[in-house]
Structure formats: structure tokens, C-alpha cells
Design an enzyme around this catalytic site. Sequence first.
Site, mmCIF file in Angstrom:
data_model
loop_
_atom_site.group_PDB
_atom_site.id
_atom_site.type_symbol
_atom_site.label_atom_id
_atom_site.label_comp_id
_atom_site.label_asym_id
_atom_site.label_seq_id
_atom_site.Cartn_x
_atom_site.Cartn_y
_atom_site.Cartn_z
ATOM 1 C CB SER A 10 58.266 28.392 30.745
ATOM 2 O OG SER A 10 59.036 27.437 31.430
ATOM 3 N NE ARG A 38 52.441 19.449 36.612
ATOM 4 C CZ ARG A 38 52.578 20.405 35.698
ATOM 5 N NH1 ARG A 38 53.745 20.524 35.063
ATOM 6 N NH2 ARG A 38 51.598 21.224 35.401
ATOM 7 C CG ASP A 84 60.625 32.835 37.085
ATOM 8 O OD1 ASP A 84 61.013 31.785 37.641
ATOM 9 O OD2 ASP A 84 60.419 32.918 35.866
ATOM 10 C CG HIS A 95 58.534 29.639 35.927
ATOM 11 N ND1 HIS A 95 59.286 30.438 35.102
ATOM 12 C CD2 HIS A 95 58.146 28.578 35.159
ATOM 13 C CE1 HIS A 95 59.376 29.884 33.898
ATOM 14 N NE2 HIS A 95 58.678 28.764 33.906
ATOM 15 C CG ASP A 96 52.802 28.275 37.581
ATOM 16 O OD1 ASP A 96 53.368 27.900 36.541
ATOM 17 O OD2 ASP A 96 52.176 27.507 38.336
#
Length: 379
Positions: free
Chosen positions: A156, A225, A320, A353-354
Site C-alpha cells: 500500500s 477509519r 484489491d 486490499h488487506d
Amino acid sequence: MSENGSVGYVETKYFTFAEPPNEMQLECGRKLGPITLAYETYGELNKAKDNAILVLHALSGSAHVAGPNQGDQDPPWWDTMVGPGKALDTNKYFIICSNVIGGCKGSTGPSSINPATGRPYALSFPVVTISDMVNAQKHLIDYLGIERLLCVIGGSMGGMQALQWCVSYPDMVKLAVPIATTSCLSAQAIGFNEVGRQAIMSDPDWMNGEYYGKTVPRRGLAIARMIGHITYLSEEAMHRKFGRQLQDKAEYGYDFVTDFQVESYLRYKGDHFVKRFDANSYLYITKAMDYFDLTMPSGSLKETFKVVKAKFLIISFSSDWLFPTHQSKEIVSACRYNNLDVIFTEIQTDYGHDAFLLESKQLTHLISNFLEYGWKRTQ
């Protein structure tokens, strides 16, 4: 060092440089100094000083990449990848990880005391960029006596820093592993960052950034968040994890209290984040990501990469949607255009994405082999 795959307890260290009148020049035109970087190291630097790997963290990361928790320290963010026998094997390599400038985990940022005023910088802190973060890390690497890094690696925003290292200091980087990243942020990603920033700045407790010693803007940072966390997951991962399951109830409440498990999860993530991160740092770091654009000033990534010398392992993830695979392929294309040695892999996963934090088995296989054979080819 522990024999069970853990690096054991590691002490966070601090390096201060750019003391006035020798402040560091920033991309925005302003200067910053003194600057402190919080950093941790794992393993031993060999006599040739050619086994150093710089690990670069993402938006909310810290220098604490591996090892057990110590007191109120953040949990290690890549413990599955750093340690004896792991992908970044501390029996072979000297691992360095530092907190970025603008952050809130020990490095100089908006919550730090401005020596000129004796008060926290808040919004008087200068806007920093990914290039500024890398330039600060260069001072740390020089301080450690390392002339060339075996590898720079990160996911990232960490991947952005890895790419910036290859462009800014091409003679210092032998290998690079940018993971789930991009050479410039898309309009969609900038849009998500802006919504997060507006959530913080709309919180009455934010008070134009002057909240230190008072009530922190909890609601705004928590919402930021929550928005960010949605972008870190794929639709498939959210469906598998939550579906339409209700939270601690059998029927709809027909009110605005939490009904669904996904609501409860996002609120938990938001509330937990507020306890460990500074709202102003969130503003500064997301802005640094927005400004990141390696196609500039020429308008061509291929042109920018003409100076690059590193060998690359570029990794993306099929689900992602924040930094999709086609953005990684643009980096691959720039490498091949300039006859650089590049390996590209798209890992099939529904983690989104994680995945760069979760797909440790596949990442370990890819990165271990790349480092082992890449190191030999750089001798």
C-alpha cells in the site's frame, strides 16, 4: 532471539537529525527540523553491510513490524513475515523499519512539540510527501552506515515509498518489492481520502487541529477509519464475513441502533483506531498519498523509470479494488520499457486490499525465493 519464529522483544530506537540551521528541505518548499525518526531493527548487519532490508509501512503502521507487544505499544503489523525462518528471515537479513514523518508513532509529526513554540505543531506542521518520507529515511540509512540496501519492501503506502526509493536513490537499491500499490493515486482513492479528512475536520472537537490536551475528535477519526476499512476489504470478503447477519438480535430493530454485524464491526474498528492514532496525522498522511505521482514531472512513468536500477518483484491481489492489478501492471510496463529485471504476480484472493497483510503463505513463498536468488544475482 527466540527459536519459535519470533524475533523476541525489540526496543524502539530514535534517531534525530536536521537540527537547525540544517533543517531538511521539503517538497512543499518549507523546511523541517529537528526531525526524529522512531525505528526498529531485527537481525544482524553483516560485515559487508549488504544484507539490509528496509520495510516500509502503510498509512496507520509503525516501526513495530514484528515481535511481541510491549506495554501499550501497537501490535506488530507484519509479524507473519519478519522473523527467523520467515520471508524476511532475520537469521539472514538485517531488517529496518521506521515510522514515517508526519506520523504519530514516535517520529516527528503534527502531535510533536514544535521547539520554536513549545507547543504541538498541529496544523503549523508542514505538508509532507512520500518523497519527503523517503528523504528522511535516507538520513537514517546513512546513520546506520549502510551504503546500499539489499531490498526495499512494503504494501500500500509502503509500496509507494519503495517505488520512490528506486527513483530517488537508484544507486542505493538492489531489489524492490512493491505490493498492492500504485505509481499514483486514482481519483477514486483521492475521493475516499477526502471524505475521511472531511469527517475529521467536521468534528466540532477538531477545532482546526488545536485539540491537543483537550477532547480529541473521536467521532470524525472513527468515521474516517470506517470509510477506509470498507476500501480495504472486497465485496466477497465482507459477504463471507458478515453477510446480512444481525448483531445480538433475531429481528430488525426498526431504529438507528446497530442491526447488522457489519455495522458493529466497522464501529469497533473506528473506535479502536481512535485509541491508537492521531487525527491530524491521518490528515497529513492521506494528503501525502494524494500527492504521490511518479509520472510527474514528465507525465510518463516510463520516463521516470529511466534512472531506476533495481530488480523488481511486483505483487497485486485479484480482489484489491483500491489499488487494482492494472495499476501494478503499469509499473511492470515501465520496468520492461527500461529493460529492468521484473517479476510480476497477481495473487488470487478475495481478501481485497488487506491481502498484503493476510496472504502470508503465498507472499512468503514469492518473497523468500526473490530475495534468495535476487541477492545472488546482485553479487
